[in-house]
Design a protein around this motif. Structure first.
Motif, mmCIF file in Angstrom:
data_model
loop_
_atom_site.group_PDB
_atom_site.id
_atom_site.type_symbol
_atom_site.label_atom_id
_atom_site.label_comp_id
_atom_site.label_asym_id
_atom_site.label_seq_id
_atom_site.Cartn_x
_atom_site.Cartn_y
_atom_site.Cartn_z
ATOM 1 N N MET A 1 0.832 -1.181 0.000
ATOM 2 C CA MET A 1 0.000 0.000 0.000
ATOM 3 C C MET A 1 0.880 1.249 0.000
ATOM 4 O O MET A 1 1.986 1.232 0.496
ATOM 5 N N THR A 2 0.324 2.304 -0.551
ATOM 6 C CA THR A 2 1.052 3.563 -0.653
ATOM 7 C C THR A 2 0.256 4.679 0.009
ATOM 8 O O THR A 2 -0.955 4.763 -0.141
ATOM 9 N N THR A 3 0.978 5.522 0.726
ATOM 10 C CA THR A 3 0.411 6.726 1.316
ATOM 11 C C THR A 3 1.170 7.915 0.757
ATOM 12 O O THR A 3 2.398 7.893 0.698
ATOM 13 N N ILE A 4 0.444 8.955 0.347
ATOM 14 C CA ILE A 4 1.081 10.192 -0.079
ATOM 15 C C ILE A 4 0.827 11.249 0.985
ATOM 16 O O ILE A 4 -0.305 11.439 1.436
ATOM 17 N N VAL A 5 1.898 11.920 1.369
ATOM 18 C CA VAL A 5 1.830 13.041 2.305
ATOM 19 C C VAL A 5 2.214 14.292 1.534
ATOM 20 O O VAL A 5 3.279 14.337 0.928
ATOM 21 N N GLY A 28 5.178 -1.436 6.727
ATOM 22 C CA GLY A 28 5.395 -1.879 5.353
ATOM 23 C C GLY A 28 4.788 -1.011 4.273
ATOM 24 O O GLY A 28 4.843 -1.358 3.092
ATOM 25 N N GLU A 29 4.196 0.111 4.637
ATOM 26 C CA GLU A 29 3.638 1.002 3.619
ATOM 27 C C GLU A 29 4.746 1.796 2.951
ATOM 28 O O GLU A 29 5.742 2.147 3.578
ATOM 29 N N VAL A 75 10.630 7.028 4.872
ATOM 30 C CA VAL A 75 9.955 7.519 3.677
ATOM 31 C C VAL A 75 10.521 6.810 2.446
ATOM 32 O O VAL A 75 11.735 6.671 2.300
ATOM 33 N N HIS A 76 9.631 6.357 1.579
ATOM 34 C CA HIS A 76 10.018 5.667 0.347
ATOM 35 C C HIS A 76 10.639 6.639 -0.655
ATOM 36 O O HIS A 76 11.650 6.348 -1.287
ATOM 37 N N LYS A 77 10.008 7.814 -0.809
ATOM 38 C CA LYS A 77 10.500 8.807 -1.768
ATOM 39 C C LYS A 77 10.007 10.184 -1.355
ATOM 40 O O LYS A 77 8.875 10.339 -0.929
ATOM 41 N N PRO A 112 -2.064 6.143 -4.479
ATOM 42 C CA PRO A 112 -2.103 5.985 -3.027
ATOM 43 C C PRO A 112 -3.446 5.485 -2.516
ATOM 44 O O PRO A 112 -4.499 5.795 -3.073
ATOM 45 N N GLU A 113 -3.388 4.677 -1.464
ATOM 46 C CA GLU A 113 -4.595 4.258 -0.767
ATOM 47 C C GLU A 113 -4.948 5.262 0.324
ATOM 48 O O GLU A 113 -6.090 5.340 0.755
#
Length: 114
Positions: A1-5, A28-29, A75-77, A112-113
């Motif tokens: 799953m992806t979260t965008i901030v 794991g997000e 943070v992934h990116k 993103p979810e």
């Protein structure tokens, strides 16, 4: 799953959501942070940055610090849109159609979810 901030300036995401970002990343997000402004408009104001720093130096430092904080939080990116200024008193000028397309493209890319 992806979260965008989404954050206006570098460090807003850490101050406002640092604990949540770390929790989501530890679960794991993939957390992707989008930062709208470099915040380099404060160059020369004694309360913000030493007046001898150039705008480019401020931008480099803020990007570096933001990415370091993101690494600590998991943070992934981190993506900088590089908008000028620091306020949206004139949104039609600041948030032009190119930036809208960039932002919507990032949401399509990362799906993103949250």
């Amino acid at each position: 799953m992806t979260t965008i901030v989404c954050a206006a300036h570098a460090d807003d995401e850490v101050i406002g959501l640092g604990g949540t970002i770390a929790k989501l990343a530890s679960e794991g997000e993939d957390v992707v942070v989008i930062i709208f402004f470099y915040g380099a408009g404060s160059v020369g104001r004694l309360s913000s940055w030493p007046p001898w720093l150039s705008r480019e130096d401020v931008v480099k430092q803020r990007v570096k610090e933001s990415k370091q904080a993101g690494e600590i939080l998991g943070v992934h990116k981190t993506i900088f849109l590089g908008m000028d200024g620091g306020n949206l008193t004139n949104p039609s000028k600041e948030f032009d159609s190119a930036k809208k397309k960039t932002l919507s493209g990032l949401f399509r890319e990362y799906k993103p979810e949250k």
